[in-house]
Design a protein around this motif. Structure first.
Motif, PDB file in Angstrom:
ATOM      1  N   LYS A   7      60.915  69.492 -13.411  1.00  0.00           N
ATOM      2  CA  LYS A   7      60.370  68.165 -13.062  1.00  0.00           C
ATOM      3  C   LYS A   7      61.204  67.022 -13.647  1.00  0.00           C
ATOM      4  N   GLY A   8      62.506  67.161 -13.586  1.00  0.00           N
ATOM      5  CA  GLY A   8      63.391  66.097 -14.060  1.00  0.00           C
ATOM      6  C   GLY A   8      63.781  66.190 -15.516  1.00  0.00           C
ATOM      7  N   ASP A   9      63.166  67.090 -16.278  1.00  0.00           N
ATOM      8  CA  ASP A   9      63.536  67.252 -17.693  1.00  0.00           C
ATOM      9  C   ASP A   9      64.891  67.951 -17.808  1.00  0.00           C
ATOM     10  N   ALA A  10      65.529  67.796 -18.952  1.00  0.00           N
ATOM     11  CA  ALA A  10      66.810  68.457 -19.192  1.00  0.00           C
ATOM     12  C   ALA A  10      66.619  69.961 -19.260  1.00  0.00           C
ATOM     13  N   ILE A  11      67.657  70.690 -18.874  1.00  0.00           N
ATOM     14  CA  ILE A  11      67.539  72.151 -18.861  1.00  0.00           C
ATOM     15  C   ILE A  11      67.413  72.713 -20.279  1.00  0.00           C
ATOM     16  N   ILE A  69      68.192  78.549  -9.382  1.00  0.00           N
ATOM     17  CA  ILE A  69      68.350  77.424 -10.305  1.00  0.00           C
ATOM     18  C   ILE A  69      68.177  76.095  -9.573  1.00  0.00           C
ATOM     19  N   MET A  70      68.749  75.983  -8.383  1.00  0.00           N
ATOM     20  CA  MET A  70      68.693  74.716  -7.642  1.00  0.00           C
ATOM     21  C   MET A  70      67.320  74.436  -7.053  1.00  0.00           C
ATOM     22  N   THR A  71      66.486  75.457  -6.895  1.00  0.00           N
ATOM     23  CA  THR A  71      65.167  75.244  -6.293  1.00  0.00           C
ATOM     24  C   THR A  71      64.051  75.448  -7.305  1.00  0.00           C
ATOM     25  N   GLU A  72      63.761  76.711  -7.624  1.00  0.00           N
ATOM     26  CA  GLU A  72      62.615  77.021  -8.482  1.00  0.00           C
ATOM     27  C   GLU A  72      62.740  76.409  -9.875  1.00  0.00           C
ATOM     28  N   LEU A 114      76.551  70.806  -7.116  1.00  0.00           N
ATOM     29  CA  LEU A 114      75.274  70.587  -7.801  1.00  0.00           C
ATOM     30  C   LEU A 114      75.232  71.270  -9.168  1.00  0.00           C
ATOM     31  N   LEU A 115      75.742  72.488  -9.241  1.00  0.00           N
ATOM     32  CA  LEU A 115      75.677  73.239 -10.495  1.00  0.00           C
ATOM     33  C   LEU A 115      76.567  72.648 -11.577  1.00  0.00           C
ATOM     34  N   LYS A 129      58.057  86.543  -3.499  1.00  0.00           N
ATOM     35  CA  LYS A 129      56.886  85.684  -3.638  1.00  0.00           C
ATOM     36  C   LYS A 129      56.233  85.867  -5.004  1.00  0.00           C
ATOM     37  N   ILE A 130      56.069  87.111  -5.415  1.00  0.00           N
ATOM     38  CA  ILE A 130      55.491  87.381  -6.738  1.00  0.00           C
ATOM     39  C   ILE A 130      56.401  86.842  -7.838  1.00  0.00           C
ATOM     40  N   ALA A 131      57.711  86.914  -7.609  1.00  0.00           N
ATOM     41  CA  ALA A 131      58.671  86.441  -8.613  1.00  0.00           C
ATOM     42  C   ALA A 131      58.449  84.965  -8.929  1.00  0.00           C
ATOM     43  N   LYS A 132      58.067  84.175  -7.916  1.00  0.00           N
ATOM     44  CA  LYS A 132      57.816  82.751  -8.153  1.00  0.00           C
ATOM     45  C   LYS A 132      56.610  82.553  -9.063  1.00  0.00           C
ATOM     46  N   THR A 133      55.591  83.380  -8.869  1.00  0.00           N
ATOM     47  CA  THR A 133      54.416  83.320  -9.742  1.00  0.00           C
ATOM     48  C   THR A 133      54.774  83.738 -11.164  1.00  0.00           C
ATOM     49  N   VAL A 134      55.566  84.800 -11.271  1.00  0.00           N
ATOM     50  CA  VAL A 134      55.999  85.277 -12.590  1.00  0.00           C
ATOM     51  C   VAL A 134      56.826  84.207 -13.293  1.00  0.00           C
ATOM     52  N   PHE A 135      57.695  83.549 -12.536  1.00  0.00           N
ATOM     53  CA  PHE A 135      58.569  82.528 -13.126  1.00  0.00           C
ATOM     54  C   PHE A 135      57.751  81.360 -13.678  1.00  0.00           C
ATOM     55  N   THR A 136      56.718  80.951 -12.950  1.00  0.00           N
ATOM     56  CA  THR A 136      55.844  79.881 -13.449  1.00  0.00           C
ATOM     57  C   THR A 136      55.213  80.281 -14.775  1.00  0.00           C
ATOM     58  N   ASP A 137      54.774  81.542 -14.871  1.00  0.00           N
ATOM     59  CA  ASP A 137      54.211  82.039 -16.130  1.00  0.00           C
ATOM     60  C   ASP A 137      55.266  82.078 -17.236  1.00  0.00           C
ATOM     61  N   MET A 138      56.484  82.451 -16.868  1.00  0.00           N
ATOM     62  CA  MET A 138      57.570  82.490 -17.852  1.00  0.00           C
ATOM     63  C   MET A 138      57.849  81.087 -18.403  1.00  0.00           C
ATOM     64  N   MET A 139      57.840  80.078 -17.528  1.00  0.00           N
ATOM     65  CA  MET A 139      58.091  78.702 -17.958  1.00  0.00           C
ATOM     66  C   MET A 139      57.000  78.224 -18.913  1.00  0.00           C
TER      67      MET A 139
END
Length: 474
Positions: A355-359, A346-349, A318-319, A384-394
């Motif tokens: 959402k299908g866009d290029a990296i 990388i493969m999940t979050e 996959l990578l 769990k908090i890391a996922k919230t932080v990552f969304t903010d980072m994106m």
């Protein structure tokens, strides 16, 4: 009666040159209609084409990457047909003397690996584009794409299922992207595929009558179109009918194929050597020079990822399917993240957020992702908090430490603070505490959940389990 599916693919890859194949016009996508044109690509009388050397180099690269024969002598030909988007009345292509001969790649489907032959690959110019008016019954011609260099890659009829066709297409796509000779954008038309498909009774050597499928602008559409055509041809043959040799257009909205025209054969195009272009002669020295420019290819990188980073084959496949994703992963590991955890993230979050866009559109750099994963590893924040932080980072592109500090998301690991809350929760839930002590160990999740609610998810889960175990064990 059982039938065997026989599929051959013709891939048109637009080469990443700055200028067209026979003139100096730009190949940039999205320019105003008919602005990237000149007398040469418009086919004006008296003009002479000059071959772009970079196109030849890119073709050699592809040949070397697919273990193909590089023909030292090749020749351009005129492919004659009339269509409104073809200003010269012919397409300059290659026919009996292509630059690339027989090659081969390996594909994997359902855990089985097998080779698929490449018949040839040849250089040619692209045609223009028809734009159909949505209001009036007229069509407009945009000749910007005319003369854009293409590499047409023709497979052997070795493909036996729509799934194999999709795997072959993805493999060629990955090779072209790793070589950096095609951007592979199917939506913009820089990577296109036509499929020839026929059915024959199992055990029969003679090929059946084939149809050609066009207008497939995604890997999913290619597989869906071929699956539909297999069913359609099989139903006709079982009913005693005959297959008509024709070109079909795939309609993704209706999920079916529609007849476009009768299918041509090579003699219909009246090929003959192009009198305006001298034959292409390639020296062995030039081939060696290009060979030294070859990057690490997908299969090589996959094997290295498994060996160097101890990744499962599934992760490595996959990578390495996309060059940019593979490079993002390696940069994340170099930034200090553990390889397997970086791979999982990388493969999940990451893929979910893209959402299908290029990296390349990702606002989180590999070093920032590495920093986030390091914070989880050091128990600075929970997973769990890391996922919230990552969304903010994106959304913001900010560093994880900045977000954690601004939103006060650091994990609570103070023993005294947590122990006080643990005692409070146990005292408030005596029935559950008795049931836990009586052997209902699953209630540990209830107690930890209560603590997480009180700390807004910031309690160190490992420490929480340890504290509850001691408190409830007494």
């Amino acid at each position: 009666m059982e039938f065997e599916t026989v599929i051959g693919l013709e891939i048109h890859a637009q080469l990443k040159t700055a200028t067209k194949i026979f003139c100096g016009c730009s190949t940039k996508f999205g320019a105003p209609p008919n602005s990237n044109t000149c007398p040469i690509c418009l086919g004006m009388p008296g003009v002479l084409p000059v071959l772009n050397k970079k196109v030849v180099e890119f073709a050699i690269k592809f040949g070397l990457a697919t273990n193909a024969k590089i023909n030292r002598f090749s020749q351009f030909a005129r492919k004659n047909y009339f269509y409104p988007d073809l200003p010269k009345g012919y397409q300059t292509s290659q026919f009996d003397l292509p630059i690339i001969g027989r090659g081969e790649i390996e594909i994997e489907v359902d855990g089985q690996t097998r080779p698929i032959g490449i018949t040839r690959a040849h250089m040619e110019e692209d045609a223009g584009k028809l734009i159909h008016d949505e209001v009036e019954p007229v069509s407009h011609v945009d000749l910007n794409r005319t003369g854009t260099p293409l590499l047409e890659i023709v497979s052997e009829p070795d493909i036996r299922s729509p799934a194999e066709a999709a795997a072959y297409l993805k493999k060629i796509h990955a090779i072209l992207r790793y070589l950096d000779i095609c951007d592979g954008n199917m939506q913009e038309g820089s990577f296109r595929c036509d499929a020839n498909i026929s059915l024959r009774p199992v055990g029969q050597d003679e090929l059946g009558t084939r149809t050609e499928l066009k207008n497939m602008n995604s890997f999913r559409n290619v597989q869906s179109a071929l699956e539909f055509e297999v069913r359609r041809q099989r139903d006709i043959l079982l009913d005693g009918g005959t297959i008509v040799q024709e070109t079909l257009l795939w309609n993704p909205d209706k999920n079916c194929s529609e007849s476009m025209r009768g299918k041509e054969d090579a003699h219909d195009y009246r090929y003959f050597p192009c009198p305006d272009l001298v034959p292409v002669e390639i020296s062995e020295e030039w081939i060696d020079e290009v060979r030294h420019l070859l990057p690490e290819l997908p299969d090589q990188r996959k094997a290295r990822f498994i060996d160097q980073y101890d990744l499962p084959e599934y992760d490595a496949v996959l990578l390495t399917a996309d060059r940019e994703v593979a490079e993002y992963f390696e940069q994340t590991v170099k930034g200090g993240a553990q390889a397997k955890k970086a791979s999982n993230w990388i493969m999940t979050e990451l893929m979910r957020e893209l959402k299908g866009d290029a990296i390349s559109s990702c606002r989180v750099s590999p070093s920032q992702l590495a920093a986030l994963l390091t914070m989880v590893e050091k128990n600075t924040i929970s997973g769990k908090i890391a996922k919230t932080v990552f969304t903010d980072m994106m959304a913001s592109g900010d560093d994880p430490a900045t977000i954690v500090q601004e939103k006060n998301l650091a994990q609570v690991s103070d023993v005294g603070e947590l122990l006080a809350l643990v005692k409070e929760i146990v005292a408030a839930n005596p029935a559950q505490a008795e049931d836990y002590r009586a052997g209902k160990s699953k209630l540990m999740g209830f107690f930890v959940g209560q603590l997480m609610q009180k700390t807004k998810g910031q309690a160190n889960p490992q420490l929480a389990n340890e504290l509850f175990s001691k408190e409830l064990g007494g």
